[in-house]
Structures are given as C-alpha cells and as structure tokens.
Design a protein around this motif. Structure first.
Motif, PDB file in Angstrom:
ATOM      1  N   LEU A 141      35.697 -23.391  -7.562  1.00  0.00           N
ATOM      2  CA  LEU A 141      35.586 -22.016  -7.083  1.00  0.00           C
ATOM      3  C   LEU A 141      36.895 -21.501  -6.483  1.00  0.00           C
ATOM      4  CD1 LEU A 141      32.035 -22.185  -5.476  1.00  0.00           C
ATOM      5  CD2 LEU A 141      32.690 -20.966  -7.563  1.00  0.00           C
ATOM      6  N   PHE A 142      37.770 -22.419  -6.068  1.00  0.00           N
ATOM      7  CA  PHE A 142      39.074 -21.970  -5.569  1.00  0.00           C
ATOM      8  C   PHE A 142      40.050 -21.710  -6.715  1.00  0.00           C
ATOM      9  CE2 PHE A 142      43.330 -22.876  -3.621  1.00  0.00           C
ATOM     10  CZ  PHE A 142      43.343 -21.779  -2.775  1.00  0.00           C
ATOM     11  N   GLY A 143      39.797 -22.294  -7.886  1.00  0.00           N
ATOM     12  CA  GLY A 143      40.708 -22.161  -9.015  1.00  0.00           C
ATOM     13  C   GLY A 143      41.078 -20.731  -9.375  1.00  0.00           C
ATOM     14  N   PRO A 144      40.110 -19.787  -9.435  1.00  0.00           N
ATOM     15  CA  PRO A 144      40.464 -18.412  -9.811  1.00  0.00           C
ATOM     16  C   PRO A 144      41.474 -17.738  -8.882  1.00  0.00           C
ATOM     17  CG  PRO A 144      38.103 -18.757 -10.034  1.00  0.00           C
ATOM     18  CD  PRO A 144      38.647 -19.985  -9.373  1.00  0.00           C
ATOM     19  N   PHE A 145      41.636 -18.255  -7.661  1.00  0.00           N
ATOM     20  CA  PHE A 145      42.601 -17.642  -6.748  1.00  0.00           C
ATOM     21  C   PHE A 145      44.022 -17.718  -7.304  1.00  0.00           C
ATOM     22  CE2 PHE A 145      39.221 -17.514  -3.761  1.00  0.00           C
ATOM     23  CZ  PHE A 145      39.593 -16.608  -2.778  1.00  0.00           C
ATOM     24  N   TYR A 146      44.327 -18.755  -8.068  1.00  0.00           N
ATOM     25  CA  TYR A 146      45.685 -18.894  -8.598  1.00  0.00           C
ATOM     26  C   TYR A 146      46.020 -17.802  -9.603  1.00  0.00           C
ATOM     27  CZ  TYR A 146      46.042 -23.413  -6.315  1.00  0.00           C
ATOM     28  OH  TYR A 146      46.093 -24.409  -5.375  1.00  0.00           O
ATOM     29  N   VAL A 147      44.995 -17.194 -10.205  1.00  0.00           N
ATOM     30  CA  VAL A 147      45.214 -16.069 -11.108  1.00  0.00           C
ATOM     31  C   VAL A 147      45.067 -14.750 -10.363  1.00  0.00           C
ATOM     32  CG1 VAL A 147      44.410 -14.903 -13.194  1.00  0.00           C
ATOM     33  CG2 VAL A 147      44.403 -17.403 -13.080  1.00  0.00           C
ATOM     34  N   ALA A 148      43.991 -14.615  -9.606  1.00  0.00           N
ATOM     35  CA  ALA A 148      43.676 -13.342  -8.970  1.00  0.00           C
ATOM     36  C   ALA A 148      44.635 -12.996  -7.835  1.00  0.00           C
ATOM     37  CB  ALA A 148      42.239 -13.362  -8.448  1.00  0.00           C
ATOM     38  N   MET A 149      45.134 -14.006  -7.135  1.00  0.00           N
ATOM     39  CA  MET A 149      45.980 -13.741  -5.972  1.00  0.00           C
ATOM     40  C   MET A 149      47.290 -13.018  -6.342  1.00  0.00           C
ATOM     41  SD  MET A 149      45.931 -14.216  -2.706  1.00  0.00           S
ATOM     42  CE  MET A 149      47.070 -14.175  -1.341  1.00  0.00           C
ATOM     43  N   PRO A 150      48.058 -13.500  -7.316  1.00  0.00           N
ATOM     44  CA  PRO A 150      49.284 -12.757  -7.673  1.00  0.00           C
ATOM     45  C   PRO A 150      48.992 -11.349  -8.172  1.00  0.00           C
ATOM     46  CG  PRO A 150      49.326 -14.967  -8.614  1.00  0.00           C
ATOM     47  CD  PRO A 150      47.935 -14.742  -8.095  1.00  0.00           C
ATOM     48  N   VAL A 151      47.900 -11.187  -8.943  1.00  0.00           N
ATOM     49  CA  VAL A 151      47.552  -9.858  -9.437  1.00  0.00           C
ATOM     50  C   VAL A 151      47.165  -8.950  -8.274  1.00  0.00           C
ATOM     51  CG1 VAL A 151      45.981  -8.570 -10.941  1.00  0.00           C
ATOM     52  CG2 VAL A 151      46.832 -10.817 -11.654  1.00  0.00           C
ATOM     53  N   HIS A 152      46.439  -9.493  -7.315  1.00  0.00           N
ATOM     54  CA  HIS A 152      46.053  -8.706  -6.140  1.00  0.00           C
ATOM     55  C   HIS A 152      47.285  -8.227  -5.367  1.00  0.00           C
ATOM     56  CE1 HIS A 152      43.995  -7.447  -2.517  1.00  0.00           C
ATOM     57  NE2 HIS A 152      44.613  -8.366  -1.801  1.00  0.00           N
ATOM     58  N   VAL A 153      48.257  -9.101  -5.205  1.00  0.00           N
ATOM     59  CA  VAL A 153      49.464  -8.739  -4.448  1.00  0.00           C
ATOM     60  C   VAL A 153      50.243  -7.641  -5.173  1.00  0.00           C
ATOM     61  CG1 VAL A 153      51.727  -9.597  -3.692  1.00  0.00           C
ATOM     62  CG2 VAL A 153      49.665 -10.947  -3.263  1.00  0.00           C
ATOM     63  N   THR A 154      50.375  -7.771  -6.475  1.00  0.00           N
ATOM     64  CA  THR A 154      51.191  -6.802  -7.215  1.00  0.00           C
ATOM     65  C   THR A 154      50.446  -5.498  -7.488  1.00  0.00           C
ATOM     66  OG1 THR A 154      50.513  -7.849  -9.291  1.00  0.00           O
ATOM     67  CG2 THR A 154      52.589  -8.588  -8.309  1.00  0.00           C
ATOM     68  N   ASP A 155      49.185  -5.589  -7.935  1.00  0.00           N
ATOM     69  CA  ASP A 155      48.469  -4.382  -8.371  1.00  0.00           C
ATOM     70  C   ASP A 155      47.728  -3.681  -7.240  1.00  0.00           C
ATOM     71  OD1 ASP A 155      49.396  -5.183 -10.794  1.00  0.00           O
ATOM     72  OD2 ASP A 155      47.437  -5.534 -11.721  1.00  0.00           O
ATOM     73  N   ASP A 156      47.109  -4.450  -6.350  1.00  0.00           N
ATOM     74  CA  ASP A 156      46.311  -3.839  -5.275  1.00  0.00           C
ATOM     75  C   ASP A 156      47.155  -3.522  -4.045  1.00  0.00           C
ATOM     76  OD1 ASP A 156      44.104  -4.137  -6.925  1.00  0.00           O
ATOM     77  OD2 ASP A 156      43.529  -6.065  -6.057  1.00  0.00           O
ATOM     78  N   LEU A 157      47.996  -4.482  -3.648  1.00  0.00           N
ATOM     79  CA  LEU A 157      48.815  -4.271  -2.458  1.00  0.00           C
ATOM     80  C   LEU A 157      50.145  -3.602  -2.775  1.00  0.00           C
ATOM     81  CD1 LEU A 157      48.301  -7.709  -0.621  1.00  0.00           C
ATOM     82  CD2 LEU A 157      47.028  -5.571  -0.323  1.00  0.00           C
ATOM     83  N   HIS A 158      50.527  -3.581  -4.079  1.00  0.00           N
ATOM     84  CA  HIS A 158      51.812  -3.020  -4.508  1.00  0.00           C
ATOM     85  C   HIS A 158      52.972  -3.648  -3.734  1.00  0.00           C
ATOM     86  CE1 HIS A 158      49.442  -0.092  -6.714  1.00  0.00           C
ATOM     87  NE2 HIS A 158      48.814   0.240  -5.582  1.00  0.00           N
ATOM     88  N   ALA A 159      52.877  -4.972  -3.590  1.00  0.00           N
ATOM     89  CA  ALA A 159      53.884  -5.707  -2.821  1.00  0.00           C
ATOM     90  C   ALA A 159      54.734  -6.554  -3.766  1.00  0.00           C
ATOM     91  CB  ALA A 159      53.204  -6.588  -1.779  1.00  0.00           C
ATOM     92  N   SER A 160      55.738  -7.214  -3.187  1.00  0.00           N
ATOM     93  CA  SER A 160      56.713  -7.974  -3.966  1.00  0.00           C
ATOM     94  C   SER A 160      56.323  -9.450  -4.021  1.00  0.00           C
ATOM     95  CB  SER A 160      58.096  -7.850  -3.325  1.00  0.00           C
ATOM     96  OG  SER A 160      58.098  -8.482  -2.055  1.00  0.00           O
ATOM     97  N   ALA A 161      57.134 -10.210  -4.775  1.00  0.00           N
ATOM     98  CA  ALA A 161      56.939 -11.655  -4.843  1.00  0.00           C
ATOM     99  C   ALA A 161      57.127 -12.299  -3.475  1.00  0.00           C
ATOM    100  CB  ALA A 161      57.917 -12.267  -5.846  1.00  0.00           C
TER     101      ALA A 161
END
Length: 449
Positions: A246-266
């Motif tokens: 159940l933690f596995g999807p975080f490795y995909v969703a987390m970077p997308v959340h930072v870039t698309d939802d938060l509009h933040a940088s690496a």
C-alpha cells in the motif's frame, strides 16, 4: 546520541563479534546509499535515447527483485547454513557483480543489457544475506537484546539514505556514475572481508552445531512451509506485505503531486524525502527503547499511525503542514522492520530462522514494486492527490484492523512467544555459561550480510 538513548544498545555494542562487524556493515550501508542515485543515473546514461524510462525501471527492478527467485531456487543449498556464511556469501557476490560493472566499462564492453544482468546477479542472494545478518544477531545475543540489535543495524541504512544521495551527486559530477558503483562494490568487499576475518567458518560451524540438535527436521523444510504452518508468522507476513504494498503507489503519486498539485520544484520533493529520512533515523534510534512493548500491538499501531501521518498529503495540506507530517511518518516507519524481525527471531527456532527470514524477505521485497506498478495507472486514472489519500486511508484501516485482531482475547498465538523449531544457544532464560561463548577472542564466532 545521548547516554540515555544509547542505553538499550550497549549490550549490542559490547558484543565483541558484532562490534568488530559494525564498521563493515556501516560501510556497505553507505555504499547502498550511494547506489540509490548511481544505479538509476548510470542506466539513464547507458540506455538508448528513446528507451531511458524502460531501462531505468529494469535496472531498479534488477537491483532488488531477483533475490525473490534466489530464495526459492537456492533454498535447498542455503537453508541449513549459518548466519555468518549466508551474509558473507551475499556480500561476496554483490562485491564481485558490482565490481564487474566498472571492469566492463574499462574494457569497453559495458552496455545497458550487460549492466542490468550484472545488477540482477548482485541481488540474487539479497534475502539470504539479510536473513543471515539477523540470524547472526539471534546466534550471538539473548532474545531480550534482539530488538535493539535489529534497530542498530537498521540505523545504518537510515543514515545512509540521508548522507548517500547528496554524496553520490557530488561523486557523479566529479568522476561519473560508474565509479560510484565501483565504490559500492568496494564497500561490499570490505563487508565480505569483515565476515571472513572476524567471523571464521569454523566458529560459525560451532554455533550452528550447538543451535541444531541432531535430526532436527525443520531445518530441511522450506521457509514458506514453516511460515504457512504457523498462523502467527503467516499473519505477520501478510501484514508486512499489505503495508509495503500500500505504500508502493507513493513512489509514483508523490512526485506527480509535488509537480502538478503543488506546482513545486524537485527541491521540494527532495525536502520531503529528506524529512522522511531524518524522521526514520530518529525513529530507528528510539526503537531500542520499545523492548517492553507488546510486539504485535506495536506493529499494528505503527501501521495505523503511519497511515494517519500520510493523511495531510492526501488531503492537500500546505507544505508547512505536510512536510513535518511526512517526517513523523518516517519516525513511525523506522521501528516496523526491527520489531517484525524480532518476532520472527522469537517464533522461529535457530535452525529454521535463516529459511524463515529469507522467505519473509522474498515476499516483502516484491510488495513495494508491485504497489508502485499499481500506482502508475491509479495516478493516471484518479490523480495524484486522490491516490495518496486512498493509500493513507487504506493503510490506516489496515493498522486498525490489525490492532483489533492483536487485542482479541484468546486468539491463537496472540502474544505467544514459543518457538516453532528447535531452540538456539541463547533461547534459555538467565545468564549463559562463559564456556560456550561465541564472543571470546580467537574462539567460537559466526557472521552475516
């Protein structure tokens, strides 16, 4: 580390064999920390221009997943070995296979296919090496010190995830990713030499002979069968698999959340991972103080609290709130594996322990990649934030369900600490006679990954 925080770890640091192995273990952990960046970066450099994503995924999978196959294919030959032998052989294989990568580069024959093959070879004994390391802990220390020893070994890895990636970035910029892989290979060569010099084969055999009474049948039984016969171990393995999956999807969703939802940088994504690493390091140091806590209830509470700590991310909380929550998630995460391993060490007899731990490692090593594979289509279909929220809520529900089961009176094996196999040299309560010590200088000792 304050003196009070060090208190549970003093018996571990005072064990002569473990004390002499710790530098090698710390060195190899740092090598793995460097490899977190170097493995993917070198794959990107070697892959054809239009296939970088595919080959990078292959490289990451090759560095972890073949160990699951090695557990099954090599169980007949490795299942009866001592912790020292298993861990030492894993370190040797990893040093040789990783060292072949810069050697192939110098020879001008390194391409992405050979690179992935060598990474796969390097990980073939990984679950056996981990099983050997924690079997060695059970061979050398009384049961009451297992949790602290497991936690101390975990702290090396947690510290390496903080120090390793930025150091790898500097080394890659200076010398190239292939030479960072070479450093990783040297770190495992140091560990292999540590096992060879500190924990001699004849000493490991002596510990194994004491741990395995003549005619002990379970030592020849598959680790999967042993777990399947014990409802307590099967429940523990199921909880671990579900938690990591159940933690596995975080490795995909987390970077997308930072870039698309938060509009933040690496840099913001790196800050999250750094916060998680700092929290897990602190959590690892605190784990030794949980010795008196009921282990199954503790594990269930860890899962529930971890899910709760991830809720701010899924609910779209601002960074100022979600960043410390993610650090709290790291702090809660750290005690899980040492506590689960201590339960395996407690339930499985010393003869069966390497097989049981290797089987556990083979199953759990698949959990996160499988969850990550699920994270791709889930994020594409529902979005990053809903995927994060769904995972957080499901993990929280899993923890609450496990806590209910652990607290249920009369549940078979609810807090049963009896072993499923023959006892080891430290299974009996009370002080142990110095005549059979495995920690005496130039006398009986053993080793691991």
């Amino acid at each position: 580390m304050t003196p009070a925080m060090l208190l549970p770890y003093r018996p571990v640091l005072g064990q002569p064999v473990l004390r002499r192995l710790l530098p090698g273990l710390a060195t190899s952990a740092l090598g793995d920390g460097l490899a977190l960046v170097a493995v993917t970066w070198l794959a990107l450099q070697l892959a054809p221009a239009g296939q970088r994503g595919t080959w990078t995924a292959f490289a990451v999978a090759a560095y972890t997943l073949p160990g699951a196959a090695g557990t099954v294919l090599l169980g007949r030959w490795l299942g009866g070995r001592s912790g020292a032998q298993l861990a030492g052989w894993d370190a040797t294989v990893r040093a040789a296979a990783l060292g072949a990568i810069p050697a192939a580069h110098l020879a001008g024959v390194l391409d992405v296919r050979l690179y992935v093959v060598l990474l796969a070879v390097s990980s073939l004994l990984r679950p056996w090496g981990s099983a050997g390391r924690f079997t060695l802990v059970a061979e050398l220390l009384p049961q009451r010190h297992h949790l602290a020893a497991n936690a101390l070994l975990g702290v090396f890895g947690q510290a390496a995830t903080i120090v390793g990636p930025p150091l790898a970035g500097l080394l890659i910029a200076w010398a190239g990713a292939v030479w960072v892989i070479a450093v990783d290979a040297v770190s495992f060569a140091v560990l292999a030499a540590s096992y060879r010099l500190v924990v001699r084969n004849r000493e490991a055999a002596a510990v194994r002979d004491r741990a395995a009474p003549a005619g002990a049948g379970p030592s020849r039984t598959s680790g999967f069968r042993i777990i399947g016969r014990d409802r307590s171990l099967l429940g523990l393995l199921s909880l671990s698999f579900a938690f990591f999956f159940l933690f596995g999807p975080f490795y995909v969703a987390m970077p997308v959340h930072v870039t698309d939802d938060l509009h933040a940088s690496a840099g913001t994504l790196a800050a999250y991972y750094t916060a998680f690493g700092v929290g897990s390091l602190l959590g690892g140091l605190l784990t030794g103080h949980l010795r008196g806590w009921p282990p199954r209830t503790t594990l269930a509470g860890i899962v529930a609290l971890f899910g709760a700590a991830l809720l701010p991310l899924g609910l779209g909380a601002p960074v100022v709130l979600s960043l410390p929550a993610f650090a709290l998630a790291g702090l809660v995460w750290a005690p899980y594996q040492p506590t689960a391993t201590a339960l395996f060490q407690r339930r499985a007899g010393a003869v069966d322990l390497p097989r049981v731990l290797a089987a556990n490692g083979a199953v759990t090593v698949l959990a996160v990649p499988l969850g990550t594979m699920l994270g791709g289509p889930a994020t594409a279909a529902f979005g990053a934030r809903p995927t994060l929220l769904a995972c957080a809520v499901t993990i929280l529900a899993l923890g609450l369900a496990a806590a209910t089961t652990a607290a249920r009176p009369g549940r078979p094996g609810a807090q049963n600490t009896e072993r499923t196999g023959p006892a080891g040299p430290h299974d009996q309560p009370g002080p142990h006679a110095p005549s059979a010590r495995v920690d005496a200088p130039d006398r009986v000792r053993p080793g691991a990954t």
